[in-house]
Design a protein around this motif. Sequence first.
Motif, PDB file in Angstrom:
ATOM      1  N   THR A   1     -21.962 -39.084  38.934  1.00  0.00           N
ATOM      2  CA  THR A   1     -20.567 -38.660  38.913  1.00  0.00           C
ATOM      3  C   THR A   1     -19.658 -39.754  39.457  1.00  0.00           C
TER       4      THR A   1
ATOM      5  N   ASN B   1     -16.975 -40.169  30.205  1.00  0.00           N
ATOM      6  CA  ASN B   1     -17.150 -38.728  30.232  1.00  0.00           C
ATOM      7  C   ASN B   1     -18.315 -38.370  29.314  1.00  0.00           C
TER       8      ASN B   1
ATOM      9  N   ARG C   1     -19.483 -35.648  28.490  1.00  0.00           N
ATOM     10  CA  ARG C   1     -19.245 -34.454  27.698  1.00  0.00           C
ATOM     11  C   ARG C   1     -18.212 -34.666  26.590  1.00  0.00           C
TER      12      ARG C   1
ATOM     13  N   ASP D   1     -28.407 -25.707  25.548  1.00  0.00           N
ATOM     14  CA  ASP D   1     -26.942 -25.731  25.535  1.00  0.00           C
ATOM     15  C   ASP D   1     -26.405 -25.834  24.104  1.00  0.00           C
TER      16      ASP D   1
ATOM     17  N   ARG E   1     -24.194 -23.083  21.885  1.00  0.00           N
ATOM     18  CA  ARG E   1     -22.936 -23.391  21.193  1.00  0.00           C
ATOM     19  C   ARG E   1     -22.997 -22.965  19.725  1.00  0.00           C
TER      20      ARG E   1
ATOM     21  N   HIS F   1     -19.392 -21.727  19.861  1.00  0.00           N
ATOM     22  CA  HIS F   1     -18.615 -22.506  20.819  1.00  0.00           C
ATOM     23  C   HIS F   1     -18.600 -23.980  20.420  1.00  0.00           C
TER      24      HIS F   1
ATOM     25  N   LEU G   1     -16.384 -28.841  23.025  1.00  0.00           N
ATOM     26  CA  LEU G   1     -15.353 -28.989  24.050  1.00  0.00           C
ATOM     27  C   LEU G   1     -15.313 -27.812  25.022  1.00  0.00           C
ATOM     28  N   VAL G   2     -16.007 -26.720  24.696  1.00  0.00           N
ATOM     29  CA  VAL G   2     -16.018 -25.535  25.564  1.00  0.00           C
ATOM     30  C   VAL G   2     -16.932 -25.781  26.755  1.00  0.00           C
ATOM     31  N   LYS G   3     -16.449 -25.449  27.947  1.00  0.00           N
ATOM     32  CA  LYS G   3     -17.276 -25.580  29.143  1.00  0.00           C
ATOM     33  C   LYS G   3     -18.174 -24.357  29.270  1.00  0.00           C
ATOM     34  N   ARG G   4     -19.471 -24.585  29.344  1.00  0.00           N
ATOM     35  CA  ARG G   4     -20.418 -23.484  29.510  1.00  0.00           C
ATOM     36  C   ARG G   4     -20.564 -23.168  30.995  1.00  0.00           C
ATOM     37  N   GLU G   5     -20.423 -21.895  31.331  1.00  0.00           N
ATOM     38  CA  GLU G   5     -20.565 -21.470  32.721  1.00  0.00           C
ATOM     39  C   GLU G   5     -22.025 -21.161  33.023  1.00  0.00           C
TER      40      GLU G   5
END
Length: 215
Positions: free
Chosen positions: A102, A111, A113, A158, A162, A167, A170-174
């Motif tokens: 990070t 980035n 992601r 993941d 999606r 999804h 660009l969608v953030k997975r919780e």
Amino acid sequence: MKPTHFWLIRHGETEWNANRRLQGWLDIPLSDVGRAQAQQLAAHLRSLDQPEFQAVLSSDLSRAAETARIATEHLGLPVQTSATLRERNYGIFQGLDWAALTENLNTQGINLRAPEQAIEEGESFQAFAHRIADAFESLAREYAGKNLLIFAHGGVIDIAWRKAGGHSLLVKREGTILNTSINRFDISATGEWKMGEWNQVGHLDTPSLDDVMHT
């Protein structure tokens, strides 16, 4: 024609998982905890009356393939391994711990992601997503209407989430994709994905096969 039904399972824990290091294509073996998780998964699969599985497939990385062998030995099916089911290739970032990763990315303006972000010696998120989607859709055609057990990685799951959930990248997975979690989805004969039960880990509350054999 019936859809192809997938049970997609993440590998058991590795020491690098516990230490929060990025594995990617590096072939990190299961830890003792990971092997125990695979035994618990095996006990759960042995207890099921349905479905009857027609094939067991796995990433060729040992943490997935060993989980598959331990968990499905009772089925009497060969574990077929494929590089197409590998985790995302994170290139030069593989082996770093998450804190250092990070920090490095923040200073470099990278980035991981971002779908089209190039990764030196690795895969962009978009390229990885295409590889995984193509792999599952190919299996759906090859094993049309069958029940498949697939052993792979958090990143692979993941992408399946999606695709099956509609999804975008660009969608953030919780939430966390847990080790040896069972994730179910279907792919129809026309290529449509449908989400089933996800991130199921109730089997980790049950005894392992070793415990069962000694009680």
